[in-house]
Design an enzyme around this catalytic site. Structure first.
Site, PDB file in Angstrom:
ATOM      1  N   SER A   1      15.503 -29.618  85.990  1.00 57.56           N
ATOM      2  CA  SER A   1      15.317 -28.172  86.056  1.00 57.56           C
ATOM      3  C   SER A   1      16.195 -27.508  87.113  1.00 57.56           C
ATOM      4  CB  SER A   1      13.852 -27.841  86.349  1.00 57.56           C
ATOM      5  OG  SER A   1      13.681 -26.442  86.463  1.00 57.56           O
TER       6      SER A   1
ATOM      7  N   SER B   1      15.549 -24.326  87.786  1.00 58.98           N
ATOM      8  CA  SER B   1      14.726 -23.201  88.251  1.00 58.98           C
ATOM      9  C   SER B   1      14.579 -23.139  89.771  1.00 58.98           C
ATOM     10  CB  SER B   1      13.350 -23.241  87.590  1.00 58.98           C
ATOM     11  OG  SER B   1      13.466 -22.989  86.204  1.00 58.98           O
TER      12      SER B   1
ATOM     13  N   THR C   1       7.482 -24.871  81.661  1.00 60.24           N
ATOM     14  CA  THR C   1       8.529 -25.262  80.719  1.00 60.24           C
ATOM     15  C   THR C   1       7.982 -26.327  79.771  1.00 60.24           C
ATOM     16  OG1 THR C   1      10.849 -25.940  80.548  1.00 60.24           O
ATOM     17  CG2 THR C   1       9.550 -26.974  82.305  1.00 60.24           C
TER      18      THR C   1
ATOM     19  N   LYS D   1       4.070 -24.874  77.356  1.00 58.35           N
ATOM     20  CA  LYS D   1       3.938 -23.417  77.198  1.00 58.35           C
ATOM     21  C   LYS D   1       2.727 -23.016  76.364  1.00 58.35           C
ATOM     22  CE  LYS D   1       8.879 -22.533  77.830  1.00 58.35           C
ATOM     23  NZ  LYS D   1      10.098 -21.923  77.271  1.00 58.35           N
TER      24      LYS D   1
ATOM     25  N   GLY E   1      14.349 -23.379  63.900  1.00 57.51           N
ATOM     26  CA  GLY E   1      13.209 -23.923  64.623  1.00 57.51           C
ATOM     27  C   GLY E   1      12.030 -22.968  64.627  1.00 57.51           C
TER      28      GLY E   1
ATOM     29  N   ALA F   1       9.902 -22.535  71.637  1.00 56.28           N
ATOM     30  CA  ALA F   1      11.149 -21.860  72.010  1.00 56.28           C
ATOM     31  C   ALA F   1      11.441 -20.713  71.058  1.00 56.28           C
ATOM     32  CB  ALA F   1      12.303 -22.856  72.022  1.00 56.28           C
TER      33      ALA F   1
ATOM     34  N   ASN G   1      12.703 -23.987  59.353  1.00 58.22           N
ATOM     35  CA  ASN G   1      12.163 -25.126  60.079  1.00 58.22           C
ATOM     36  C   ASN G   1      11.997 -26.290  59.117  1.00 58.22           C
ATOM     37  OD1 ASN G   1      11.024 -26.016  62.703  1.00 58.22           O
ATOM     38  ND2 ASN G   1       9.161 -26.310  61.510  1.00 58.22           N
ATOM     39  N   ARG G   2      12.111 -27.517  59.655  1.00 54.59           N
ATOM     40  CA  ARG G   2      11.932 -28.701  58.805  1.00 54.59           C
ATOM     41  C   ARG G   2      10.528 -28.751  58.206  1.00 54.59           C
ATOM     42  NH1 ARG G   2      16.174 -32.426  59.401  1.00 54.59           N
ATOM     43  NH2 ARG G   2      17.511 -32.044  61.207  1.00 54.59           N
TER      44      ARG G   2
ATOM     45  N   ALA H   1       5.961 -24.579  56.677  1.00 58.70           N
ATOM     46  CA  ALA H   1       4.719 -23.835  56.936  1.00 58.70           C
ATOM     47  C   ALA H   1       4.718 -23.179  58.311  1.00 58.70           C
ATOM     48  CB  ALA H   1       3.513 -24.763  56.792  1.00 58.70           C
TER      49      ALA H   1
END
Length: 282
Positions: free
Chosen positions: A15, A17, A62, A66, A128, A132, A152-153, A156
Site C-alpha cells: 500500500s 496510502s 482496501t 470494503k 467487472g 471496485a 462480468n464473468r 448475474a
C-alpha cells in the site's frame, strides 16, 4: 500527540496510502500519523475496535474488506450505501463509525482533471462487477455517458448492479456476450486480471477510434491491460495511480476538512515507483 489514521486490508505491504497521507499532512500542515495494518477477512470489527481503543481518528479500507466495512459502519453516505462498499471511515468521539466511498470521485477526478478525459456523451464499458466496480458506477453515471455497460464473468452480478444504479442513467449489465457488435469510447478495467497478468476476453474492434482505456491497477510499467489498449489503437492507456491519490485526497478532506493538492503527490509516486511490483491494486 498527532492524530492516528491507518489503512486496513490484506495484503497491505504494497500500500502507498501511508506515503500519500503523510505527504498530504506535510503539505497541509496537519499533525497526524498514518500506518498500514494487515487485517484478514472476517476480523475487521475486532481490528477497528482495537484501533478505536488506541484513539484512532479515521481509517481507509482496501481489498478485500470494503463490503465487510459497509456492513459494520453505523452510518454511511448515500453513495457508499448504494455501492454496498466503504473505503473511508470517520471514527466519532462517541464511538460511532461513519462510512463513505471515495473511489468514484477518485476515478472521475483522475480521468477529467488530471488527464483531460471526457465521459459525458460517451459509450463507456466497465469490466467487472465486484467492489471496485460498484464503488465507481454512480460517479460515472453522474457524468452522463450516453450508455454505461457492465460486463462480468458471472453475468448475474453485473445485471444486479445495473438494476441498482438504473435511476442514475442509461446502464446495462450482463456477460461478455453483450460486447458482440458493440464498441466504446472508454473501457475501464475494474477486475484484478492485471494482477495475474491476464486479460479479460475482449473481442476485436471493441475500442472505438480515438478511444481510451483505464486500468484501476497501477505499476511502474504499463499493465497488461494498458498494453492491450496500446496495441489496439487507444489514444490514451492509463493506470489507476491517479485514482488512488484522488480517492485518498477526498478521504483526507472528509477527515481533516482540508483539501490537499494531488498533482505533486502523483508526480512524486511516479518517480519512486518500485519496478519489482508491475501491477498493484488500489
Amino acid at each position: 500527540m498527532p492524530d492516528r489514521y491507518a489503512v486496513m486490508g490484506n495484503p497491505i505491504a504494497h500500500s502507498k496510502s501511508p506515503q500519500i497521507h503523510t505527504a498530504f499532512a506535510q503539505q497541509t500542515g496537519q499533525a497526524l500519523t498514518y500506518t498500514g495494518l494487515q487485517v484478514e477477512a472476517g476480523k475487521l470489527a475486532e481490528a477497528i475496535t482495537a484501533f478505536q481503543q488506541q484513539e484512532g481518528k479515521g481509517l481507509n479500507i482496501t481489498i478485500p474488506l470494503k463490503a465487510e466495512a459497509w456492513r459494520l459502519v453505523d452510518q454511511c453516505s448515500p453513495q457508499a450505501q448504494r455501492a454496498k462498499a466503504v473505503n473511508t471511515i470517520l471514527l466519532e468521539k462517541n464511538g460511532a463509525l461513519l462510512g463513505d466511498n471515495t473511489d468514484g470521485v477518485g476515478l472521475v477526478r483522475d480521468l477529467i482533471n488530471n488527464h483531460g478525459g471526457r465521459i459525458t456523451g460517451q459509450q463507456v464499458l466497465l469490466l467487472g462487477a465486484g467492489g471496485a466496480a460498484s464503488g465507481v458506477i454512480e460517479a460515472l453515471l453522474k457524468e452522463h455517458p450516453s450508455h454505461l455497460i457492465i460486463v462480468n464473468r458471472t453475468p448475474a452480478k453485473a445485471i444486479e448492479l445495473a438494476a441498482r444504479f438504473s435511476p442514475f442513467g442509461a446502464i446495462t449489465g450482463g456477460g461478455y456476450e453483450l460486447l458482440e457488435n458493440n464498441s466504446f469510447h472508454l473501457i475501464i478495467n475494474a477486475t484484478a486480471s492485471s494482477l495475474q497478468g491476464e486479460l479479460p476476453p475482449l473481442p476485436r474492434g471493441i475500442l472505438r477510434s480515438g478511444g481510451w482505456v483505464y486500468d484501476m491497477m497501477y505499476g511502474n510499467e504499463p499493465t497488461i491491460f494498458m498494453k492491450w489498449g496500446q496495441t489496439h489503437g487507444a489514444a490514451r492507456s492509463l493506470d489507476g495511480l491517479g485514482m488512488l491519490v484522488e480517492q485518498a485526497a477526498e478521504a483526507f478532506f472528509i477527515w481533516r476538512k482540508v483539501r490537499p493538492k494531488s498533482a505533486p503527490i502523483i508526480a512524486q509516486l511516479r518517480r519512486e515507483m518500485d519496478i519489482k511490483n508491475p501491477a498493484m491494486p488500489l
